[in-house]
Design an enzyme around this catalytic site. Sequence first.
Site, PDB file in Angstrom:
ATOM      1  N   LYS A  32       0.846  -1.204   0.000  1.00 27.17           N
ATOM      2  CA  LYS A  32       0.000   0.000   0.000  1.00 27.17           C
ATOM      3  C   LYS A  32       0.871   1.240   0.000  1.00 27.17           C
ATOM      4  CE  LYS A  32       0.837   1.263   4.484  1.00 27.17           C
ATOM      5  NZ  LYS A  32       1.523   2.527   4.868  1.00 27.17           N
ATOM      6  N   GLY A 145       7.380   1.370   4.771  1.00 27.91           N
ATOM      7  CA  GLY A 145       6.124   2.117   4.787  1.00 27.91           C
ATOM      8  C   GLY A 145       5.122   1.627   3.761  1.00 27.91           C
ATOM      9  N   LEU A 146       5.359   0.441   3.195  1.00 28.71           N
ATOM     10  CA  LEU A 146       4.467  -0.124   2.182  1.00 28.71           C
ATOM     11  C   LEU A 146       3.518  -1.169   2.761  1.00 28.71           C
ATOM     12  CD1 LEU A 146       7.021  -0.428  -0.763  1.00 28.71           C
ATOM     13  CD2 LEU A 146       5.330   1.386  -0.374  1.00 28.71           C
ATOM     14  N   ASP A 183      -2.494  -1.668  11.025  1.00 27.36           N
ATOM     15  CA  ASP A 183      -2.796  -1.593   9.598  1.00 27.36           C
ATOM     16  C   ASP A 183      -3.426  -2.863   9.046  1.00 27.36           C
ATOM     17  OD1 ASP A 183      -1.699   0.911   9.614  1.00 27.36           O
ATOM     18  OD2 ASP A 183       0.173   0.342   8.624  1.00 27.36           O
TER      19      ASP A 183
END
Length: 339
Positions: A32, A145-146, A183
């Site tokens: 993401k 951060g993906l 998340d």
Amino acid sequence: MSIQKHQETKSMAASKQFTKTDEGLLVRAPGKINLSLLVAGKRPDGYHELETIMAKINWHDEILIEHKSEIRNPKSEISNDRPETNIELICKGPYEVPEGEDNLVYKAAKLILDFGLRIADFNNAGKMPATLRITLTKNIPAGTGLGSGSSDAAGTLMGINRFLKLGFSKKKLMELAAKLGSDVAFFLGGPLAMCTGRGEKVKKIDKCEFGVLLIVPDVNVSTQRVYANYRHNPAEYERLHKEINGHIKKKRIDLVCELCANMLQESCFELNTKLRELKKRIERAGIRPLCLSGSGSAMYCIIDKGNEERIKAYRTNSAASKLARGFSFRKIIVNNNSW
């Protein structure tokens, strides 16, 4: 940026994420990017209150779930002992991750299997799995951060639920996801959503199509350190909150992207000064705005008609790309994920 609404049935989406194999089930776990990330402040429980728009991208890890062995249903035997959950996790691919109990795939598998052993009825087959073999192919690096670790956890929950036909509802999977990370819940749905709270409260947004140039530095960033280093700016939050919510009401996600709003960026760059310099050099080549995803280290630039040719030249190692020599990173073109 050209954004179009995209329609797709649930069955089509499921067929793309899950593929039956001869021995098991293959699950694709997408990464993401954060199209925006605001910090509203720090909560009494020590966590930060977030408002972030997250979008899945079509770059995936892969999770293969297979039976390894079976035992007889304990209900048919004179015993009150419950069988232990045994999980064999194999990790491969270009990026290294922990192979034991510290891996989120292992934690997710153990969580759903333990829960299933407590409440599920296995009378139909007279047997229940004693051991699962799970093979994780790590294509997306962690600490960028993906969201690949969280996506792997969500994919494992959904995959085991489907593979063993446990029949747990999405609501139950969301409850399990909350035990694994902030998340994880997003990756049970999507592909585009506003996430609030610690990130676990998910409100779906209409799908849209986009392409991005991903810059993936060879740097792992500690999310915990970035949050610990963060200094809150209430005025900045109020300004961005008002502007972004106005764009969302008008269904103008393209205008949200143009803001390139990530309130964790300064904290990340203070801890990793080379990332700040890399961003400056790439933007100097005309690839801008370059936005940080999550707590870093990956950055992205939305592709539109105004920068498409520059991005093409940059990817093909033109003179412009030489500005970032001396930095180790990958350049990847990805699109929005459709499920």
